[in-house]
Write an enzyme that holds these catalytic residues in place. Structure first.
Site, PDB file in Angstrom:
ATOM      1  N   HIS A  46       7.035   7.864  -1.548  1.00  0.00           N
ATOM      2  CA  HIS A  46       7.622   7.209  -0.380  1.00  0.00           C
ATOM      3  C   HIS A  46       7.753   5.721  -0.675  1.00  0.00           C
ATOM      4  O   HIS A  46       7.237   5.239  -1.691  1.00  0.00           O
ATOM      5  CB  HIS A  46       6.758   7.431   0.870  1.00  0.00           C
ATOM      6  CG  HIS A  46       5.349   6.926   0.714  1.00  0.00           C
ATOM      7  ND1 HIS A  46       5.024   5.591   0.791  1.00  0.00           N
ATOM      8  CD2 HIS A  46       4.192   7.574   0.452  1.00  0.00           C
ATOM      9  CE1 HIS A  46       3.722   5.439   0.603  1.00  0.00           C
ATOM     10  NE2 HIS A  46       3.191   6.621   0.391  1.00  0.00           N
ATOM     11  N   GLN A  68       0.828  -1.195   0.000  1.00  0.00           N
ATOM     12  CA  GLN A  68       0.000   0.000   0.000  1.00  0.00           C
ATOM     13  C   GLN A  68       0.865   1.249   0.000  1.00  0.00           C
ATOM     14  O   GLN A  68       2.024   1.216   0.400  1.00  0.00           O
ATOM     15  CB  GLN A  68      -0.951   0.017   1.186  1.00  0.00           C
ATOM     16  CG  GLN A  68      -0.286   0.089   2.531  1.00  0.00           C
ATOM     17  CD  GLN A  68      -1.271  -0.124   3.665  1.00  0.00           C
ATOM     18  OE1 GLN A  68      -2.116  -1.013   3.606  1.00  0.00           O
ATOM     19  NE2 GLN A  68      -1.155   0.680   4.702  1.00  0.00           N
ATOM     20  N   GLY A  69       0.266   2.323  -0.485  1.00  0.00           N
ATOM     21  CA  GLY A  69       0.936   3.608  -0.510  1.00  0.00           C
ATOM     22  C   GLY A  69      -0.077   4.716  -0.347  1.00  0.00           C
ATOM     23  O   GLY A  69      -1.286   4.517  -0.517  1.00  0.00           O
ATOM     24  N   TYR A  70       0.422   5.889  -0.042  1.00  0.00           N
ATOM     25  CA  TYR A  70      -0.436   7.033   0.256  1.00  0.00           C
ATOM     26  C   TYR A  70      -0.299   8.078  -0.840  1.00  0.00           C
ATOM     27  O   TYR A  70       0.773   8.619  -1.076  1.00  0.00           O
ATOM     28  CB  TYR A  70      -0.099   7.588   1.640  1.00  0.00           C
ATOM     29  CG  TYR A  70      -0.476   6.564   2.682  1.00  0.00           C
ATOM     30  CD1 TYR A  70      -1.750   6.558   3.224  1.00  0.00           C
ATOM     31  CD2 TYR A  70       0.394   5.541   3.029  1.00  0.00           C
ATOM     32  CE1 TYR A  70      -2.134   5.573   4.115  1.00  0.00           C
ATOM     33  CE2 TYR A  70       0.024   4.557   3.919  1.00  0.00           C
ATOM     34  CZ  TYR A  70      -1.243   4.572   4.453  1.00  0.00           C
ATOM     35  OH  TYR A  70      -1.636   3.594   5.321  1.00  0.00           O
ATOM     36  N   VAL A  71      -1.411   8.332  -1.524  1.00  0.00           N
ATOM     37  CA  VAL A  71      -1.461   9.296  -2.608  1.00  0.00           C
ATOM     38  C   VAL A  71      -1.517  10.706  -2.026  1.00  0.00           C
ATOM     39  O   VAL A  71      -0.926  11.633  -2.558  1.00  0.00           O
ATOM     40  CB  VAL A  71      -2.683   9.018  -3.515  1.00  0.00           C
ATOM     41  CG1 VAL A  71      -2.792  10.036  -4.631  1.00  0.00           C
ATOM     42  CG2 VAL A  71      -2.615   7.598  -4.074  1.00  0.00           C
TER      43      VAL A  71
END
Length: 166
Positions: free
Chosen positions: A81, A27-30
């Site tokens: 990130h 997962q990643g944060y937009v």
């Protein structure tokens, strides 16, 4: 829309029983701002877009949408990130679901157990393998682990458990 009420804990040891499910997650944060976040997640090959916002009475509003692989990969390519990678093992204990996240990548060594509750005042039994609570410690939020991963903390997992337990 649902309200997410969750509690997070470190663990003393992995549960002895087998998980009822196990998932590979990245997962990643937009976007993130003031405790709100937009997250892209791949879970067992399925892509999910999540929007989480603060809820006035506590917890968080949570909206989730299935998206295509192409849409998910475009969103992953936009994050700035390291991707969060983990295996999530799911345990059913006393009719409640415990999720144990075993992090890999730059967060290798960190293990966090979560339980989602239906009510802020819900009582629940804490299994013997559960360690100190870290719900209110923001460095354990996945969004923060993306920017300051566990490999930068300069502490072992056991030393962390001991410090928070003591």
């Amino acid at each position: 829309m649902s309200i997410e009420i969750e509690r997070k804990f470190l663990i003393y040891e992995l549960p002895k029983e087998k998980p009822v499910k196990s998932h590979k997650i990245r997962q990643g944060y937009v976007a993130r701002e003031d405790g709100n976040s937009v997250r892209v997640r791949e879970k067992d090959g399925q892509f999910i877009l999540s929007v989480k916002t603060n809820h006035a009475e506590g917890g968080r509003n949570e909206l989730e949408y299935n998206i295509s692989k192409d849409e998910g990969e475009v969103l992953f390519s936009s994050i700035n990130h390291d991707v969060i990678e983990k295996t999530r093992n799911v345990y059913l204990i006393n009719e409640l679901t415990w999720e144990v996240d075993i992090f890999t990548g730059r967060n290798t060594g960190l293990i966090v157990a979560e339980i989602e509750l239906d009510d802020f005042n819900q009582d629940f039994d804490i299994p013997e393998w559960i360690g100190p609570e870290v719900t209110e410690l923001s460095k354990f939020y996945n969004a923060n682990l993306a920017n300051r991963p566990f490999d930068q903390w300069r502490v072992s997992y056991q030393a962390l458990v001991d410090r928070l337990d003591g």
